[in-house]
Design an enzyme around this catalytic site. Structure first.
Site, PDB file in Angstrom:
ATOM      1  N   ASP A 119       0.338  -1.375   0.214  1.00  0.00           N
ATOM      2  CA  ASP A 119       0.080   0.255  -0.050  1.00  0.00           C
ATOM      3  C   ASP A 119       0.423   1.443   0.231  1.00  0.00           C
ATOM      4  O   ASP A 119       1.803   1.038   0.893  1.00  0.00           O
ATOM      5  CB  ASP A 119      -0.652  -0.477   1.119  1.00  0.00           C
ATOM      6  CG  ASP A 119      -1.857   1.050   1.384  1.00  0.00           C
ATOM      7  OD1 ASP A 119      -2.322   1.045   0.041  1.00  0.00           O
ATOM      8  OD2 ASP A 119      -2.261   1.004   1.549  1.00  0.00           O
ATOM      9  N   ASP A 176       2.390   4.717  -5.664  1.00  0.00           N
ATOM     10  CA  ASP A 176       1.924   6.217  -5.194  1.00  0.00           C
ATOM     11  C   ASP A 176       2.770   7.407  -6.309  1.00  0.00           C
ATOM     12  O   ASP A 176       3.249   7.920  -5.119  1.00  0.00           O
ATOM     13  CB  ASP A 176       1.602   6.272  -3.821  1.00  0.00           C
ATOM     14  CG  ASP A 176       0.423   7.662  -3.516  1.00  0.00           C
ATOM     15  OD1 ASP A 176      -0.254   8.173  -4.627  1.00  0.00           O
ATOM     16  OD2 ASP A 176      -0.030   7.823  -2.388  1.00  0.00           O
ATOM     17  N   GLY A 192     -11.564   4.262   3.735  1.00  0.00           N
ATOM     18  CA  GLY A 192     -12.736   3.410   3.558  1.00  0.00           C
ATOM     19  C   GLY A 192     -13.624   2.793   4.778  1.00  0.00           C
ATOM     20  O   GLY A 192     -14.353   2.947   5.107  1.00  0.00           O
ATOM     21  N   ASN A 235     -10.668  -0.110   1.059  1.00  0.00           N
ATOM     22  CA  ASN A 235      -8.898  -0.424   1.947  1.00  0.00           C
ATOM     23  C   ASN A 235      -9.714   0.512   3.549  1.00  0.00           C
ATOM     24  O   ASN A 235      -9.973   1.607   3.332  1.00  0.00           O
ATOM     25  CB  ASN A 235      -7.742   0.899   1.727  1.00  0.00           C
ATOM     26  CG  ASN A 235      -7.240   0.791   0.688  1.00  0.00           C
ATOM     27  OD1 ASN A 235      -7.409  -0.133  -0.481  1.00  0.00           O
ATOM     28  ND2 ASN A 235      -5.822   1.181   0.242  1.00  0.00           N
TER      29      ASN A 235
END
Length: 298
Positions: free
Chosen positions: A81, A103, A218, A238
């Site tokens: 992540d 990312d 989330g 997530n």
């Protein structure tokens, strides 16, 4: 069983449900996510956030997550992540992760595309799925996996921070990613005001990219907000902060009512509390969130 993110989300897209991705920086959180998924017979994603390297390094926690996935009785993707650069992506893939997120959303658009394309080329050659981010996913500054404290801010951000649906189409076409993390009003961490989600934007993004949409930040939403997001293309959610908070509160309660304290008891208490919270999330995302309540069952 260890599977790729693409495998999980392809099935989720066909069944109109979402798969929960649970950051697992400790043994307790990893066990909680696996046990919750197995008890419900649902797929799950175990995630290691790069920022959590300060808690347990990737080279220590990564192999544990991969082994848990291989031994699980349900399909499990192991996911990096918010990876910040190709080196950590390569490290995760070498460990055995079946999915990575690069990312580069803080870069300008052209550099974001270039960086993601490099990761996609490397990962896809090795059978690993890739998630990338377009737009700015902000943090509340409270318990978020990308922050370690700070001031409370509103989750309402200027529209310039949100993902542009037209640009999202170009981004996916240029990069060939398997899933897109989109910004439409959620934040990382604990909500300090009511979230304001742009569902019309989300629907347009999903229609334009024809790929699963990932919702970061989330945890902390209502059941109806989850349902509406899933109906509009969210296939990966997530979830971390509220599960971690549940574990912490359970430990605090245990300390308050127990005379003889031992650290190992804290870990057991935290694991059970996290598992119960994760089960509620999995039921909403995988079993009840979409149009087919049985779609996520194994």
């Amino acid at each position: 069983m260890l599977v790729t993110l693409r495998e999980l989300l392809t099935k989720a897209d066909a069944g109109n449900y979402a798969v929960g991705a649970f950051n697992s920086p400790t043994l307790e959180s990893a066990r909680a996510a696996i046990e919750a998924a197995e008890e419900l017979g649902a797929p799950v994603i175990l995630s290691h956030a790069e920022v959590h390297n300060e808690i347990v390094p990737l080279e220590v926690m990564g192999p544990i997550l991969v082994e848990f996935a291989k031994r699980a009785s349900v399909p499990v993707a192991v996911h990096l992540d918010h990876g910040s650069h190709l080196d950590i992506v390569k490290q995760a893939i070498d460990i055995g992760f079946s999915s990575v997120m690069i990312d580069a959303s803080h870069m300008d658009y052209e550099d974001n595309v270039r960086t993601v394309k490099e990761v996609v080329a490397y990962a896809h050659q090795r059978g690993v799925s890739v998630e990338a981010e377009l737009g700015v996913l902000t943090s509340s500054g409270i318990g978020g996996e990308e922050t370690k404290g700070g001031h409370e801010i509103s989750p309402s951000e200027p529209e310039d921070y949100y993902t542009d649906p037209a640009l999202a189409k170009d981004f996916v076409e240029q990069t060939g990613i398997d899933a897109l993390a989109a910004s439409f009003g959620t934040v990382h961490g604990i909500y300090v005001t009511e979230p304001n989600l742009d569902f019309e934007r989300l629907a347009a993004i999903y229609e334009n990219i024809q790929r699963p949409v990932v919702m970061h930040g989330g945890s902390g939403l209502s059941r109806e907000e989850y349902v509406q997001a899933i109906r509009r293309g969210v296939r990966k959610i997530n979830y971390y902060s509220y599960a971690a908070k549940a574990g912490a509160h359970a430990v605090k309660d245990y300390i308050d009512r127990t005379a003889n304290l031992f650290y190992h008891d804290f870990t057991a208490v935290a694991k059970e509390a996290i598992k119960n919270d994760v089960k509620k999330a999995v039921e909403m995302f995988t079993l009840q969130g979409g149009g087919n309540s049985e779609a996520g069952r194994i």
